[in-house]
Write an enzyme that holds these catalytic residues in place. Structure first.
Site, PDB file in Angstrom:
ATOM      1  N   GLY A  16      28.715 -86.083 -46.080  1.00 50.15           N
ATOM      2  CA  GLY A  16      27.970 -85.241 -47.021  1.00 50.15           C
ATOM      3  C   GLY A  16      26.476 -85.337 -46.754  1.00 50.15           C
ATOM      4  O   GLY A  16      25.964 -86.424 -46.493  1.00 50.15           O
ATOM      5  N   ARG A  77      32.650 -83.296 -41.092  1.00 51.14           N
ATOM      6  CA  ARG A  77      33.600 -84.398 -40.978  1.00 51.14           C
ATOM      7  C   ARG A  77      34.470 -84.065 -39.768  1.00 51.14           C
ATOM      8  O   ARG A  77      34.724 -82.898 -39.504  1.00 51.14           O
ATOM      9  CB  ARG A  77      34.416 -84.518 -42.267  1.00 51.14           C
ATOM     10  N   ASP A 108      29.592 -94.334 -45.634  1.00 54.06           N
ATOM     11  CA  ASP A 108      30.606 -95.262 -45.119  1.00 54.06           C
ATOM     12  C   ASP A 108      31.449 -94.669 -43.988  1.00 54.06           C
ATOM     13  O   ASP A 108      31.729 -95.343 -42.996  1.00 54.06           O
ATOM     14  CB  ASP A 108      31.541 -95.704 -46.254  1.00 54.06           C
ATOM     15  N   THR A 130      23.358 -91.164 -48.685  1.00 49.90           N
ATOM     16  CA  THR A 130      24.371 -90.517 -49.540  1.00 49.90           C
ATOM     17  C   THR A 130      23.859 -90.515 -50.971  1.00 49.90           C
ATOM     18  O   THR A 130      23.322 -91.536 -51.438  1.00 49.90           O
ATOM     19  CB  THR A 130      25.747 -91.222 -49.494  1.00 49.90           C
ATOM     20  N   ILE A 131      24.032 -89.389 -51.641  1.00 50.31           N
ATOM     21  CA  ILE A 131      23.542 -89.322 -53.029  1.00 50.31           C
ATOM     22  C   ILE A 131      24.314 -90.268 -53.938  1.00 50.31           C
ATOM     23  O   ILE A 131      23.866 -90.574 -55.033  1.00 50.31           O
ATOM     24  CB  ILE A 131      23.601 -87.885 -53.596  1.00 50.31           C
ATOM     25  N   ASP A 132      25.474 -90.748 -53.474  1.00 49.11           N
ATOM     26  CA  ASP A 132      26.286 -91.646 -54.314  1.00 49.11           C
ATOM     27  C   ASP A 132      25.709 -93.062 -54.398  1.00 49.11           C
ATOM     28  O   ASP A 132      26.069 -93.819 -55.297  1.00 49.11           O
ATOM     29  CB  ASP A 132      27.713 -91.743 -53.756  1.00 49.11           C
ATOM     30  N   ASP A 134      26.475 -95.605 -52.808  1.00 49.02           N
ATOM     31  CA  ASP A 134      27.623 -96.514 -52.939  1.00 49.02           C
ATOM     32  C   ASP A 134      27.857 -97.378 -51.695  1.00 49.02           C
ATOM     33  O   ASP A 134      28.933 -97.932 -51.524  1.00 49.02           O
ATOM     34  CB  ASP A 134      28.894 -95.706 -53.265  1.00 49.02           C
ATOM     35  N   ARG A 167      25.242 -78.771 -80.562  1.00 51.54           N
ATOM     36  CA  ARG A 167      26.516 -78.937 -79.857  1.00 51.54           C
ATOM     37  C   ARG A 167      26.589 -80.291 -79.156  1.00 51.54           C
ATOM     38  O   ARG A 167      25.586 -80.992 -79.044  1.00 51.54           O
ATOM     39  CB  ARG A 167      26.649 -77.846 -78.788  1.00 51.54           C
ATOM     40  N   ARG A 176      32.628 -89.143 -56.521  1.00 55.80           N
ATOM     41  CA  ARG A 176      34.095 -89.102 -56.524  1.00 55.80           C
ATOM     42  C   ARG A 176      34.683 -90.494 -56.711  1.00 55.80           C
ATOM     43  O   ARG A 176      35.679 -90.675 -57.382  1.00 55.80           O
ATOM     44  CB  ARG A 176      34.578 -88.491 -55.207  1.00 55.80           C
ATOM     45  N   HIS A 221      22.780 -83.798 -81.412  1.00 56.14           N
ATOM     46  CA  HIS A 221      23.231 -83.351 -80.096  1.00 56.14           C
ATOM     47  C   HIS A 221      23.548 -84.574 -79.251  1.00 56.14           C
ATOM     48  O   HIS A 221      22.669 -85.390 -78.987  1.00 56.14           O
ATOM     49  CB  HIS A 221      22.124 -82.505 -79.430  1.00 56.14           C
TER      50      HIS A 221
HETATM   51  O1  F6P Z   1      29.534 -88.376 -51.002  1.00 51.34           O
HETATM   52  C1  F6P Z   1      28.684 -87.489 -51.589  1.00 51.34           C
HETATM   53  C2  F6P Z   1      29.433 -86.482 -52.418  1.00 51.34           C
HETATM   54  O2  F6P Z   1      28.505 -85.531 -52.854  1.00 51.34           O
HETATM   55  C3  F6P Z   1      30.235 -87.027 -53.583  1.00 51.34           C
HETATM   56  O3  F6P Z   1      29.457 -87.341 -54.708  1.00 51.34           O
HETATM   57  C4  F6P Z   1      31.187 -85.904 -53.820  1.00 51.34           C
HETATM   58  O4  F6P Z   1      32.322 -86.356 -54.487  1.00 51.34           O
HETATM   59  C5  F6P Z   1      31.511 -85.444 -52.433  1.00 51.34           C
HETATM   60  O5  F6P Z   1      30.393 -85.793 -51.635  1.00 51.34           O
HETATM   61  C6  F6P Z   1      31.776 -83.981 -52.315  1.00 51.34           C
HETATM   62  O6  F6P Z   1      32.143 -83.687 -51.016  1.00 51.34           O
HETATM   63  P1  F6P Z   1      32.282 -82.200 -50.475  1.00 51.34           P
HETATM   64  O7  F6P Z   1      30.907 -81.646 -50.299  1.00 51.34           O
HETATM   65  O8  F6P Z   1      32.993 -82.344 -49.181  1.00 51.34           O
HETATM   66  O9  F6P Z   1      33.036 -81.432 -51.498  1.00 51.34           O
END
Ligand code: F6P
Length: 325
Positions: A16, A77, A108, A130-132, A134, A167, A176, A221
């Protein structure tokens, strides 16, 4: 320790994309050229390595990319790369092209590929992006800060309208398998509840009761942040509305979080990590990942790094709960 003089390196981005990758690309290219090393840009990650899809890069080919999100090298990928034949072809191509070092920018999955390639004789260094956020071996991965700020900006806007209608907002943010982004965003927007894949939750106790309690104390809210990996977001929305009797809306921020001009932090981290990666190659380091730990850059052995699992910041999780009253 100085290794042998490297004459040509290549770089690729894989998995990603993440804002700040371009700053890392620019930095790798310019640092290499500064040190009289030629650079080849590989397109579409490991696919490009297998298909010999590359182009020579010079200082000017990375002009003005720091402000742009995404990756100028494209990303993908690659299933073929996971086979011995694919790896052998990639390694053969590196040899044929005279690539003496390879910088792999990604997460990873990218590092698993880099590690496998190093077993086929290619000298590799990884840069975490990676934005995650992780990746276990590093406290910071390029892209996280921009993604968090993008999500925060969207939720702040959302809050204006949701607050006017009194709301409840359920907002799904990316992640993910990991809740680092959700946790950070939840703290930043003052979420009443943040749900992450790492922590099981009880619908009544952790969501409904918290929202009810908040309303009793004058919160008109409530924001519920849900990391993508938790799943069931539609169900969560329905249950909240049914149980609280308050109109509840779902917003999925989605891939918008991966785009946009990188923050200062991601531009600087991309630049620093890119520079560090080339110096690591020049020192003869192999099968390592550039990491940010305790405010310093270092390298960590890739095989060791891939065996680690990033723990959730338990303190941050607790803070989020305690200040949500
Ligand atoms: O690993 C980065 C990420 O943006 C996750 O947060 C997300 O679940 C996933 O990639 C989405 O992957 P794709 O762009 O293949 O749908």
């Amino acid at each position: 320790m100085e290794g042998k003089k490297i004459r040509r390196i290549a770089l690729l981005t894989s998995g990603g994309d993440a804002p700040g990758m371009n700053a890392a690309i620019r930095s790798v290219v310019r640092t290499a050229i500064y040190n009289d090393i030629q650079v080849l840009g590989i397109r579409r990650g490991y696919n490009g390595l297998i298909k010999n899809d590359f182009f020579p890069m010079d200082s000017r080919s990375v002009n003005k990319i720091t402000a742009q999100g995404g990756t100028m090298l494209y990303t993908a990928r690659c299933a073929e790369f996971q086979t011995p034949e694919g790896l052998q072809r990639a390694a053969d191509n590196c040899k044929y092209l005279g690539i003496e070092g390879l910088v792999c920018i990604g997460g990873d999955g990218t590092f698993r590929g880099a590690q496998a390639l190093s077993e086929y004789g290619v000298q590799v260094v990884g840069i975490p992006a990676t934005i995650d956020n992780d990746i276990a071996c590093t406290h910071y991965s390029i892209g996280f800060d921009t993604a968090a700020n993008t999500a925060i900006d969207a939720i702040d806007k959302l809050s204006d309208t949701m607050q006017s209608h009194e709301r409840i907002s359920v907002v799904e943010v990316m992640g993910r398998h990991a809740g680092h982004l959700a946790l950070y965003v939840g703290l930043s927007v003052g979420a009443a509840v943040t749900l992450i894949p790492e922590e099981p939750y009880d619908m009544q106790r952790d969501i409904i009761d918290v929202i009810r309690e908040g309303r009793i104390h004058g919160r008109n809210h409530s924001i519920v942040i849900v990391a993508e990996g938790v799943g069931n977001t539609n169900e969560i929305v329905k249950t909240i509305e049914a149980e609280t009797g308050v109109e509840t809306r779902l917003t999925v921020i989605g891939h918008i979080q991966r785009g946009g001009s990188p923050s200062a932090r991601d531009r600087v981290m991309g630049t620093r990590m890119g520079h560090y990666a080339v110096e690591a190659l020049m020192q003869g380091q192999n099968n390592v990942i550039v990491c940010y730990r305790d405010s310093q850059l270092c390298t960590v052995d890739c095989t060791e790094a891939l065996s680690m699992k990033k723990k959730l910041d338990g303190y941050m999780y607790r803070v989020g709960k305690e200040v949500a009253i």
